[in-house]
Design a protein around this motif. Sequence first.
Motif, mmCIF file in Angstrom:
data_model
loop_
_atom_site.group_PDB
_atom_site.id
_atom_site.type_symbol
_atom_site.label_atom_id
_atom_site.label_comp_id
_atom_site.label_asym_id
_atom_site.label_seq_id
_atom_site.Cartn_x
_atom_site.Cartn_y
_atom_site.Cartn_z
ATOM 1 N N PRO A 223 0.834 -1.205 0.000
ATOM 2 C CA PRO A 223 0.000 0.000 0.000
ATOM 3 C C PRO A 223 0.867 1.252 0.000
ATOM 4 O O PRO A 223 2.075 1.182 0.287
ATOM 5 N N PRO A 224 0.303 2.413 -0.287
ATOM 6 C CA PRO A 224 1.092 3.646 -0.244
ATOM 7 C C PRO A 224 1.692 3.866 1.142
ATOM 8 O O PRO A 224 1.023 3.643 2.150
ATOM 9 N N GLN B 296 2.957 5.465 4.653
ATOM 10 C CA GLN B 296 2.311 6.429 5.542
ATOM 11 C C GLN B 296 3.314 7.349 6.231
ATOM 12 O O GLN B 296 2.925 8.316 6.878
ATOM 13 N N ILE C 96 8.492 4.948 3.208
ATOM 14 C CA ILE C 96 9.075 5.363 1.930
ATOM 15 C C ILE C 96 10.438 4.705 1.723
ATOM 16 O O ILE C 96 10.750 4.187 0.650
ATOM 17 N N LEU D 260 9.655 10.562 -4.608
ATOM 18 C CA LEU D 260 9.647 9.761 -3.384
ATOM 19 C C LEU D 260 10.933 9.966 -2.583
ATOM 20 O O LEU D 260 10.903 10.032 -1.350
ATOM 21 N N TRP E 46 1.737 13.518 1.034
ATOM 22 C CA TRP E 46 1.529 12.531 -0.040
ATOM 23 C C TRP E 46 0.676 13.159 -1.139
ATOM 24 O O TRP E 46 -0.525 13.028 -1.180
ATOM 25 N N ASP F 205 -0.211 14.217 -5.342
ATOM 26 C CA ASP F 205 -0.512 13.442 -6.549
ATOM 27 C C ASP F 205 0.743 12.987 -7.269
ATOM 28 O O ASP F 205 0.811 11.858 -7.781
ATOM 29 N N ARG G 92 3.560 12.196 -6.018
ATOM 30 C CA ARG G 92 4.178 11.084 -5.313
ATOM 31 C C ARG G 92 3.380 9.795 -5.490
ATOM 32 O O ARG G 92 3.948 8.716 -5.629
ATOM 33 N N GLN G 93 2.066 9.937 -5.499
ATOM 34 C CA GLN G 93 1.242 8.768 -5.769
ATOM 35 C C GLN G 93 1.493 8.263 -7.184
ATOM 36 O O GLN G 93 1.555 7.054 -7.430
ATOM 37 N N PHE H 233 4.851 6.467 -7.198
ATOM 38 C CA PHE H 233 4.673 5.188 -6.509
ATOM 39 C C PHE H 233 4.009 4.174 -7.433
ATOM 40 O O PHE H 233 4.441 3.015 -7.565
ATOM 41 N N ARG H 234 2.948 4.617 -8.116
ATOM 42 C CA ARG H 234 2.212 3.740 -9.016
ATOM 43 C C ARG H 234 3.034 3.366 -10.245
ATOM 44 O O ARG H 234 3.029 2.210 -10.704
ATOM 45 N N LYS I 283 5.741 0.678 -9.579
ATOM 46 C CA LYS I 283 5.153 -0.648 -9.463
ATOM 47 C C LYS I 283 4.692 -1.175 -10.820
ATOM 48 O O LYS I 283 4.897 -2.346 -11.149
#
Length: 254
Positions: free
Chosen positions: A170-171, A173, A178, A202, A214, A216, A218-219, A222-223, A226
């Motif tokens: 999961p992202p 926290q 990180i 990140l 956190w 957009d 960084r999300q 992260f995405r 992956k």
Amino acid sequence: MVKKFPTKIPAPLVKPWPPMPHISPTSAPSPPRDLFAAGPADNGHTTYLAHEIHTTSSPIRQPSRRKNPKQREEEDRQVQEMIKAEVVSPSTSPWSSPVVLVKKKDGTMRFCINYRRLNDVFNKIRQAGLKLRPTKCFLAARIVSFLGHVISQAGIAPDLDKLHTIADIPPPQDVHGIRAFLGLMSYYRRFVKGFAHIAKPLHDLTHKREAFLWMDKRQAAFRQLKDKLVPPSSWLFPTTFSPSASAPTHISLP
């Protein structure tokens, strides 16, 4: 409903083979004799391909095995035949491996050479004073899992179990999360093109002066990391891979 087929073929379906045409010895075509070996030493040779062996270690010279006069005579006879057929040629190379004569089913002798010293990996391990764990050893395996990677004839790829773990993360926290995520992803950075550029948002969060927000971007980073590492699993192994055909030989000790 299961349809049953008759155990005997009905007579009308049985058709005899057509009669073979008669060919007299005089009308039969002669086979091309140059395509057939005239004897054991008539092997032919090709100029389409040249084979080379590149050595990387010091020469290995093994002494000849003891043989009785009859064996020595047979060895010399076969050597002379191979020299005449241009299968081998006289050499003064410092490399030397012993000849082994193995009796075939028809009683003749097969000319073999013992090259085991050239590729004796087990001796190297023994000389280094190391030990192998039998439960961790596999022989003749086409695919091997090692340190989070899968090594096969197609190359090196991330271990599928590790990819499943990464896909479920999961992202983060906090900064600790990180760093843990980036540490895991860095282990597979060779498989992510532009890893440093993608991971920069990140990495910025690990700086002490940076507040943990956190956002957009960084999300998205992260995405993207992956997604680039965990594509459809079909790329991991060659399509010709067959588990039954590549089952390794497991080492077991008494």
